[in-house]
Structures are given as structure tokens and as C-alpha cells.
Design an enzyme around this catalytic site. Structure first.
Site, PDB file in Angstrom:
ATOM      1  N   ASP A 185      -3.611 -10.616  -2.164  1.00 26.51           N
ATOM      2  CA  ASP A 185      -4.064 -10.059  -0.884  1.00 26.51           C
ATOM      3  C   ASP A 185      -5.536  -9.675  -1.005  1.00 26.51           C
ATOM      4  O   ASP A 185      -6.019  -9.345  -2.087  1.00 26.51           O
ATOM      5  CB  ASP A 185      -3.215  -8.824  -0.581  1.00 26.51           C
ATOM      6  CG  ASP A 185      -3.304  -8.329   0.842  1.00 26.51           C
ATOM      7  OD1 ASP A 185      -4.362  -7.785   1.206  1.00 26.51           O
ATOM      8  OD2 ASP A 185      -2.304  -8.447   1.581  1.00 26.51           O
ATOM      9  N   ASP A 230      -5.029 -12.699   3.953  1.00 25.72           N
ATOM     10  CA  ASP A 230      -6.207 -12.145   4.615  1.00 25.72           C
ATOM     11  C   ASP A 230      -7.494 -12.378   3.835  1.00 25.72           C
ATOM     12  O   ASP A 230      -8.551 -11.852   4.199  1.00 25.72           O
ATOM     13  CB  ASP A 230      -6.022 -10.661   4.918  1.00 25.72           C
ATOM     14  CG  ASP A 230      -5.323  -9.888   3.815  1.00 25.72           C
ATOM     15  OD1 ASP A 230      -5.090 -10.458   2.734  1.00 25.72           O
ATOM     16  OD2 ASP A 230      -4.980  -8.713   4.038  1.00 25.72           O
ATOM     17  N   HIS A 274       0.802  -1.227   0.000  1.00 20.93           N
ATOM     18  CA  HIS A 274       0.000   0.000   0.000  1.00 20.93           C
ATOM     19  C   HIS A 274       0.835   1.278   0.000  1.00 20.93           C
ATOM     20  O   HIS A 274       0.333   2.334  -0.410  1.00 20.93           O
ATOM     21  CB  HIS A 274      -0.919   0.040   1.226  1.00 20.93           C
ATOM     22  CG  HIS A 274      -1.997  -0.984   1.228  1.00 20.93           C
ATOM     23  ND1 HIS A 274      -2.883  -1.128   0.184  1.00 20.93           N
ATOM     24  CD2 HIS A 274      -2.343  -1.919   2.150  1.00 20.93           C
ATOM     25  CE1 HIS A 274      -3.736  -2.119   0.466  1.00 20.93           C
ATOM     26  NE2 HIS A 274      -3.423  -2.611   1.649  1.00 20.93           N
ATOM     27  N   HIS A 315      -6.820  -7.005   0.004  1.00 19.67           N
ATOM     28  CA  HIS A 315      -6.878  -5.572  -0.277  1.00 19.67           C
ATOM     29  C   HIS A 315      -6.218  -5.264  -1.617  1.00 19.67           C
ATOM     30  O   HIS A 315      -5.212  -5.889  -1.977  1.00 19.67           O
ATOM     31  CB  HIS A 315      -6.174  -4.777   0.825  1.00 19.67           C
ATOM     32  CG  HIS A 315      -6.738  -5.003   2.192  1.00 19.67           C
ATOM     33  ND1 HIS A 315      -6.225  -5.960   3.052  1.00 19.67           N
ATOM     34  CD2 HIS A 315      -7.767  -4.407   2.845  1.00 19.67           C
ATOM     35  CE1 HIS A 315      -6.923  -5.942   4.181  1.00 19.67           C
ATOM     36  NE2 HIS A 315      -7.856  -5.012   4.077  1.00 19.67           N
TER      37      HIS A 315
END
Length: 392
Positions: free
Chosen positions: A169, A258, A133, A171
Site C-alpha cells: 500500500d 493507491d 491502520h 501508506h
């Protein structure tokens, strides 16, 4: 068949630590390394360890601004927030020696990439990495320096013409996408929970790259509740055709785990078994499309005991060419280590007991199915840019 795997490791990698109340806890990496040791992953033929040095400013400046790096150094000394650079937020608290810890993670990912690029090993790994990120000028989403982007930029500096980045991931891999959005040498593919329901609120299929790189940013936005079968259907409908067309010289992957149903920060419902099937597929695609050159990184994962250690142990075992039977019992010695470090009861087996089968998208499109609609949207947005028929 055994593969050569170079693991970038330094005990200092666990110093990337936002504090005891933060969900990104370095104990997850400790538990993973110990489970790998106890199951003999590191004893496999061809597995070796690469020494790790912190990334210097010249490396970090391949993707981050000089002012931002200076701000991180200052924050780690004074422990004063700097909101201009999002240092000191609840997601990215300031901690002592923040620059040094973050630069070490970036250095480890470059060490893994170097091992692969220079032919020291077929595969290179940094499970403490995958901080996808971080932006050029700010910290974001638990990430200070974007080690994945630094490693990709280093590969380009060495002369790589085509690098593929696949991010699984939960995200969106927004930082890596941002840094290479207008660079056709880098194909970024992110499969993630829909931005309608999860941070960072980006990763729509319409985000396809800048004017010089249309089709080189690929986003698969999956609805909350997506399970193993749905996720694997989407993965296989998007990733293999694009990698086969792009033919990367190196495949870099981010393996945030995740997506698991137990993860407290997201809403997908994958199992360890579905995640393991993903690692198998990525390994095969690295061999098929990138001559085996595979750099694999960690990422998100906030169920620290039940999920992360098993997922990433499967990942490293797969990369070593010695996959672990899912029915394997986790070792008693590891149980004791888990209880000592966390006080929690560890999982007993390396499986969640799921088959993780899926029906290929090519078997038929269901317009009533939200995952199929997500697949169709992504294929329609980017496949024509690569000369691939989105309807096939």
C-alpha cells in the site's frame, strides 16, 4: 499453471461503508468482482469461494482491546462519536452497524487464512480486507478493525511459528507493525511513500522492531514521484532477500493499489503494469519461501473505476495461476455495469501501456538517487539483524 485459490466472499462485505462522501467507497469491490466474473477469473480451475462469518469478540481480542470493541458496538448503535477511540472523525465516521460490518471484514480475512493453513487451498484471498491502520485501541486511517493483524494472530494461535507480512500500500502499514512490533514470529515489511509527505507519518527505516524483535519490522520509505522502475528496484532489493532468510510458513500480503499515479490521495506514480509485476513477484516468493501458502488482502485504492478493479482483477487472476494478458480488452458488459453503478467511463484495456522494467539494485548504488538512498537506509538498518550483508 493453475493454482488453488479460495476467495472469502459475502455480499455483506460491501456494507463497510463510511458514506457517499468518503473516499473508501465499497463500489470499488463490486466493480472488481464483476470484472473478475466477466473475464472468467472465477471460472479458472481450482478457484472456489469460502463462506464468511463475522469475527467474534474472542478473535477480535487477539489484537484489539475489549473496551475498544465495546465502543465500536456502541457507536454503531447510537451513531454518537467517541473521540477517545477516534470513532466519528472525518477519516472514520460512525455508521450504522459499524461493528457488524467491520467484524465481517475481519472474519473474511480469517476465512482466507484458515483455507490456507488447513490446506483447503494454496492461496486465500479477501479483497475487501487489508484495513492495516486500525490500532489496538482506536480506529485510524479508514480502518476500524485490523483484519490483517487478526488473521496473522489467528495463524499464530494455530501454531504458526513464522508469518511474513508484506504491505505494498502507498501508506505505511502502521497498525500491523504496532501489533507485532516486539514479536519475532512475525516479519512485517512495508513499502510506502515517505512519512515526510504522507499519512500516517510513520514508517522510517529506523523503526526496526522492539527489543525482542530487532530487524523484524522493515520499512522502505520512498520519495514522492517514485515510478514503476524505481518501486520495483526497491521491492526486489529488500523483500526477496528477507523472505528467503526468514522462510515463513505463511506469507500474508496487503495489496493496496493507491501507489498508482491516478490515485487522488497519494503521490507515487506507478502504473497498473508495475502493480501487476509486483503481484507476479509476490506469487513467486510465496511459492519459493512459504511452500505456496499465500494469504492476499486488498487495501487502499481511491481511483475507484480506472485503477482498483483492474489492479485487483490482475491480482486474483495471478493468484489463480491464470494471469490476464495486459492487452486484454475490458468486456462490454462490464462497461455497462460501471456506467450503471458510477456514471463514469471505464478503462478499455487491462494495461496502462507501460513496460514496467527495472534495473536491479545490485547493478550499482547511485548516491544521488533518492530511491537508492532509501534502499540503502533500509538494508543498513535491518539486513545485519538477519545475517545478510547490506552491501551485497
Amino acid at each position: 499453471m493453475a493454482c488453488s485459490l479460495r476467495i472469502a466472499w459475502n455480499d455483506g462485505l460491501t456494507s463497510y461503508n463510511f458514506g457517499p462522501q468518503h473516499p473508501l467507497a465499497p463500489v470499488r469491490v463490486e466493480l472488481t468482482m464483476e470484472l473478475c466474473r466477466r473475464l472468467g477469473v472465477f471460472d479458472a480451475p481450482g478457484v472456489s469461494f469460502a463462506p464468511v462469518e463475522p469475527a467474534d469478540d474472542a478473535l477480535l481480542e487477539l489484537v484489539h482491546s475489549r473496551d475498544y470493541i465495546a465502543a465500536v458496538k456502541q457507536a454503531g448503535k447510537t451513531l454518537e462519536p467517541n473521540m477517545k477511540y477516534a470513532l466519528g472523525t472525518s477519516d472514520n465516521p460512525v455508521f450504522p452497524d459499524m461493528h457488524e460490518a467491520s467484524a465481517l471484514v475481519a472474519g473474511a480475512s480469517v476465512a482466507a487464512a484458515r483455507a490456507v493453513w488447513q490446506g483447503e487451498a494454496e492461496h486465500g484471498a479477501n479483497i475487501a480486507g487489508g484495513l492495516h491502520h486500525a490500532m489496538p485501541n482506536k480506529a485510524w486511517g479508514f480502518c476500524v478493525y485490523n483484519d490483517a493483524a487478526v488473521a496473522i494472530a489467528w495463524l499464530l494461535e494455530q501454531g504458526a511459528k513464522r508469518v511474513a507480512y508484506v504491505d505494498v500500500d502507498v501508506h505505511h502499514g502502521d497498525g500491523v507493525q504496532e501489533m507485532f512490533y516486539n514479536d519475532p514470529r512475525v516479519l512485517t515489511i512495508s513499502l510506502h511513500e515517505s512519512p515526510l509527505t504522507l499519512f500516517p507519518g510513520t514508517g522510517y527505516p529506523e523503526e526496526i522492531g522492539g527489543p525482542d524483535a530487532e530487524g523484524y519490522a522493515v520499512n522502505v520509505a520512498l520519495p514522492a514521484g517514485t515510478n514503476d522502475a524505481m518501486w520495483l528496484r526497491a521491492f526486489h532489493a529488500i523483500v526477496p532477500p528477507l523472505l528467503r532468510e526468514f522462510q515463513p510458513e505463511v506469507l500474508v500480503t496487503q495489496q493496496g493499489c493507491d501507489t498508482h499515479t491516478l490515485d487522488p490521495l497519494a503521490n507515487l506514480t506507478l502504473s497498473i503494469d508495475g502493480q501487476r509485476r509486483t503481484y507476479e513477484a509476490l506469487h513467486e516468493l510465496a511459492k519459493e519461501t512459504a511452500a505456496g501458502r499465500w494469504v492476499l488482502l486488498g487495501g487502499g485504492g481511491y481511483e475507484l473505476v480506472q485503477v482498483v478493479p483492474r489492479a485487483w482483477t490482475h491480482l486474483l487472476a495471478e493468484a489463480a495461476g491464470t494471469p490476464i494478458d495486459p492487452e486484454t480488452r475490458t468486456p462490454d458488459e462490464w462497461h455497462e455495469f460501471v456506467k450503471e453503478r458510477t456514471g463514469e467511463v471505464p478503462p478499455l484495456h487491462m494495461t496502462d501501456g507501460r513496460k514496467a522494467d527495472y534495473v536491479p539494485f545490485e547493478a550499482g548504488f547511485d548516491p544521488a538517487d533518492a530511491v537508492d538512498r532509501a534502499i540503502r537506509a533500509t538494508r543498513a538498518a535491518v539486513f545485519p539483524c538477519h545475517g545478510i550483508d547490506p552491501m551485497m
